[in-house]
Scaffold this active site. Structure first.
Site, mmCIF file in Angstrom:
data_model
loop_
_atom_site.group_PDB
_atom_site.id
_atom_site.type_symbol
_atom_site.label_atom_id
_atom_site.label_comp_id
_atom_site.label_asym_id
_atom_site.label_seq_id
_atom_site.Cartn_x
_atom_site.Cartn_y
_atom_site.Cartn_z
ATOM 1 N N HIS C 57 0.826 -1.213 0.000
ATOM 2 C CA HIS C 57 0.000 0.000 0.000
ATOM 3 C C HIS C 57 0.858 1.260 0.000
ATOM 4 O O HIS C 57 0.375 2.347 0.314
ATOM 5 C CB HIS C 57 -0.911 0.022 1.223
ATOM 6 C CG HIS C 57 -1.716 -1.214 1.411
ATOM 7 N ND1 HIS C 57 -2.579 -1.679 0.443
ATOM 8 C CD2 HIS C 57 -1.772 -2.104 2.442
ATOM 9 C CE1 HIS C 57 -3.142 -2.799 0.882
ATOM 10 N NE2 HIS C 57 -2.665 -3.075 2.082
ATOM 11 N N HIS C 219 -6.855 -4.749 -1.130
ATOM 12 C CA HIS C 219 -6.092 -6.006 -1.175
ATOM 13 C C HIS C 219 -6.544 -6.833 -2.359
ATOM 14 O O HIS C 219 -6.475 -8.053 -2.349
ATOM 15 C CB HIS C 219 -6.279 -6.816 0.098
ATOM 16 C CG HIS C 219 -5.985 -6.046 1.331
ATOM 17 N ND1 HIS C 219 -6.947 -5.317 1.974
ATOM 18 C CD2 HIS C 219 -4.835 -5.867 2.011
ATOM 19 C CE1 HIS C 219 -6.396 -4.729 3.031
ATOM 20 N NE2 HIS C 219 -5.128 -5.037 3.069
#
Ligand SMILES: Nc1ncnc2c1ncn2[C@@H]1O[C@H](COP(=O)(O)OP(=O)(O)O)[C@@H](O)[C@H]1O
Ligand SMILES: Nc1ncnc2c1ncn2[C@@H]1O[C@H](COP(=O)(O)OP(=O)(O)O)[C@@H](O)[C@H]1O
Ligand SMILES: [Mg+2]
Ligand SMILES: [Mg+2]
Ligand SMILES: [Mg+2]
Ligand SMILES: [Mg+2]
Lengths: 206, 333, 333, 206
Positions: C57, C219
């Protein structure tokens, strides 16, 4: 028969139509050895040029070419913008003030335009650029007896010059980054230049 | 082609609308001709600094407009150099009486359009100095070609010249410094994927599922050669070796190392690349005194990266460290 | 799978090596357990601020470590929450005697690992307050589910809590402010392409050539629904409508608008999206007082974006504007 | 025959082998309704656990399970780390100090572990989690007369619980984000739990 304001406008309109019709072809050629925008740039530019022609209504062949030149300079971008802009600006300047243009004056104007393109871009014959279509066409026009014959010869010359770029190794412009990979491809700018002469042949021949 | 756009022909204008909406406190955006100008331009007595080029390389150049960097930027259509009227407009808008520096990436189109603009600006009594960047070692340089492309060094030159201009340097001094930055910087890029130009809708080149293209340009130009993808350490060697040999960089040199993302590569991979670059630099006895990691000169959605090494001197370091406040690069302000 | 990595299992460690090499002046990196700590931690008397989560991320969270934001970050494996020993280590490293705030994104794994860490830290006499972020309106919230996911608001909470901690606020005050930011923030994301996890090497979901997935997680979790791609204006409506309805935001509200790239989307497209977001916000009578545009909470190489709206109050604005000096977010320092 | 330190180590080694062998299967299951890392996480965690067992050489079944638990907590991450960590930590604590473990003590330890998992994760039966494999297995172990029979019944119970998760709608964990789309998929955690009992059946039966 001589070249007038109206036949010059007709020439530019036909060239604009050609740039729209052949947009994809020019994009494909430029994608192969450049960045794929030549067709889009020329089409956008000539579209803008026609708008300006309608708005401005210039009153002689030279003024028509100058108007188109300025429109191209300010809307095409890339290499073709300054090159076609310079070409037509030099031609327009050479023809300034003449309501009618004969073969001799027309050929002289093309010579000035060619010189302008070479001064701007530093390209030599054989560098695989629009110059390779311009030179044989301009020379043919200079060598011929009357306008119609000259235009026919110029179109043929431009076409041959365009085809002659295929085997060449590019020495100017983006295509030169490819080195030998630039060979066996037709130069996009030489191709649009051929269409410029083709449109002239259609519009200016008596 | 899948992109977050409204229409291929509106990409540049819509993005400019976004810039205008996002940064009204810092930027003035005009659309015809398209120019992004810092809100307080012209800064009286300061050398004006402008650049420009085709769009698709964001944040360059519009994202670098602001105190400490560019005074204005001229965005062209995607991958197409802007036009002289844009550059003339920008030069007028930023001329604070001390002249204007044009930072131009060495592409035929950019050079010719900026040439025409410089001629026009001169005609209107604006003194212009041009700094040409041509740092891409993937392209062999010679009198008989278009020469090397301007890439990563452009970002560094814009920052360092911006610092010098803020510092009150003269037109000549700022231009000289910019040329020195270019002369001491070298870059090379690679791609994992081509980019897709919104206008054509097609990939700029074809690449196998396990291939990388080494030596690409920032307009989807294919590179020097392609090969099977190797580990990041090998990719870093492929880019660093020609860079190090070209200047050449030698043991003891102080450098700025710039790992740039091409637009589609995640930051985590850029840091992995930076680790390899730092290792190689150390093996060659170079001291990395400054670094920059991220997407700064991109090629639309292309996945890949470029590496730029700049051999530093004290003046460059001082102006690199100076405050900068732009949407794309910001510190100490 | 084509990525700039050395080996799938080394991705996180290699990226940490890059962080350590790039920012030795600002960050301390330890590897076992993996923790990124600001160089001058612990800051005596200041509330410590840590966060953590799966890697992939970036720049979140390690890129947000530094003055004005996080004191430490705990990177897990890609898309896998970190472990309690990392969080305990981080809590110890940043505890300046005023206690430690854990900013936790609401995922089962993150929550359970941070719970264990908080228990352990308590056992070692460190006072811990947890701020849970759960701003993703794509997920229906209920007692009988894992609840909403924490996404974009996390970045805003880390910055605003960081400002408050620098400002000398107490553990309770910083945590309360963080919870208020979460309570007033809503987000939703979309994808043009799935992401490819280096470990599996496979796309996280399948998407047609002309399809977009609306409501994705960070995700690679598939979203609420998929549809044929429309113009950016339509995509913006798809994300803004549920966001606006959920809080709800109402005419006159002051907001921070955050357009976040998922990692593979070029900045030019994010600015196009921002133009649409600004238009929609204006149509609803909202005043965008602050904005953030770029890649801040990404999903590896996914192409797409998320939008976060935060209803602002004066305290949030003050701490948002406060100086911050991290690799990923920096101003006034 | 009772459970000893050595048979407990054998159990953990077999479980580690199973996590490596079934890594891809668990990844595939977790990719369908989660984020695709369950197999990788468990494999990495049990690998670390074996290292710690060899390094520490704990001297009774409870100590073995505690060592594995701590290794999992600090190396698995995600949801499975705390859950399997809590499960084995609670079991290890329940068995503390006993060199030999009979069915009754073993069943009681499993009950404590199950309670720990539910306290940590708040999952109810039918939420489509590892709890759905644990409950029938633990109950079977509690209900049976001797260890061998109990282990056989527990393995069968875990297997049935695992299969029973297929039609369920997930209410906990990442899979719950999918709502109805989580149905018709077998839960990854329930599957790894089945392998934990399967390894127990192989290693601990007399
Ligand atoms: N230095 C030059 N001199 C003359 N013509 C050139 C030169 N460089 C490029 N060209 C012409 O320009 C054409 C490319 O135009 P275009 O694609 O519109 O610009 P760009 O290369 O900037 O994208 C080439 O095919 C070539 O004919
Ligand atoms: N709240 C919970 N209670 C019990 N088990 C859970 C819970 N949440 C998730 N699980 C189990 O964890 C498994 C997923 O583990 P894993 O993929 O390793 O973690 P993550 O979901 O964080 O990636 C699920 O299949 C489920 O069996
Ligand atoms: Mg081109
Ligand atoms: Mg171009
Ligand atoms: Mg996970
Ligand atoms: Mg998982």
């Amino acid at each position: 028969m001589a070249i007038t304001r109206d036949t010059t406008v007709d020439w530019m309109e036909r060239f604009a139509v050609a740039m729209t019709e052949h947009r994809q072809e020019l994009v494909a050629l430029d994608t192969a050895i450049g960045d794929g925008d030549h067709g889009t740039n020329m089409d956008r530019g000539m579209g803008r040029a026609l708008e300006k022609l309608r708005a401005g209504s210039p009153d002689d062949p030279g003024a028509v070419l100058k108007t188109v030149a300025m429109a191209l300079v300010s809307s095409v971008g890339g290499a073709a913008g300054p090159l076609y802009g310079t070409l037509l600006l030099q031609m327009g300047t050479a023809l300034a003030g003449r309501p009618e243009v004969d073969r001799e004056a027309f050929a002289a104007a093309w010579r000035k335009g060619l010189e302008g393109v070479q001064a701007r871009g530093k390209a030599q014959p054989g560098d695989k650029t629009m110059v390779d279509a311009l030179i044989p066409a301009v020379e043919a026009l200079e060598a011929s007896a009357d306008l119609d014959e000259g235009l026919r010869a110029a179109v043929k010359g431009a076409e041959q010059g365009m085809h002659a770029t295929i085997p060449l190794l590019a020495r100017k412009g983006r295509a030169s980054y490819l080195g030998e990979r630039s060979q066996d491809h037709q130069d996009p700018g030489a191709t649009s230049t051929y269409y410029l002469f083709k449109a002239a042949g259609e519009a200016l021949a008596g | 082609m899948k992109k977050l756009i409204n229409a291929p022909d509106d990409v540049v204008v819509d993005a400019l609308r976004g810039m205008e909406a996002a940064h009204p406190d810092r930027l003035r955006v005009s659309y015809d001709p398209a120019v992004v100008v810092r809100i307080d331009a012209p800064v009286q007595g300061k050398v004006g600094l402008i650049s420009g080029g085709g769009s698709g390389h964001e944040p360059m150049h519009g994202g670098f407009v602001g105190p400490g960097m560019l005074d204005a930027a001229c965005p062209g259509q995607v991958f197409t150099s802007p036009t002289p009227d844009q550059m003339l407009e920008a030069s007028k808008a930023v001329n604070g009486g001390a002249g204007v520096v044009h930072i131009v990436k060495n592409y035929t189109g950019d050079v010719m359009n900026f040439d025409m603009a410089a001629e026009m600006a001169g005609g209107e009594g604006i003194e212009v100095e041009t700094v040409l960047t041509n740092d891409d070692v993937a392209v062999e340089d010679s009198l008989y070609t278009a020469g090397r492309r301007g890439v990563g060094v452009t970002v560094l030159a814009e920052k360092i010249c911006g610092g010098a201009a803020d510092d009150g340097r003269s037109l000549q001094e700022v231009a000289e410094l910019g040329r020195r930055v270019n002369a001491n910087g070298r870059s090379m890029g690679m791609a994992l994927t081509p980019c897709v130009n919104p206008t054509s809708g097609k990939p700029s080149f074809q690449l196998g599922e396990d291939e990388v293209e080494i030596g690409i340009g920032i307009h989807g130009e294919p590179g020097r050669f392609r090969e099977k993808i190797g580990p990041a350490s090998q990719v870093a060697e492929r880019l660093m070796t020609p860079i190090l040999e070209d200047l050449p960089f030698s043991s003891g040199d102080r450098v700025l190392a710039f790992v740039n993302g091409m637009g589609g590569t995640p930051l985590i991979e850029l840091y992995i690349m930076y680790a390899e670059v730092a290792r190689i630099a150390q093996d060659h006895g170079l001291t990395i005194e400054r670094n920059l990691i991220g997407d700064f000169i991109t090629s639309l959605d292309m996945q890949g990266c470029s590496i730029t090494l700049l051999k530093l001197d004290d003046e460059m370091v001082r102006h690199w460290d100076a405050p900068v406040n732009t949407p794309g690069l910001r510190w100490k302000a």
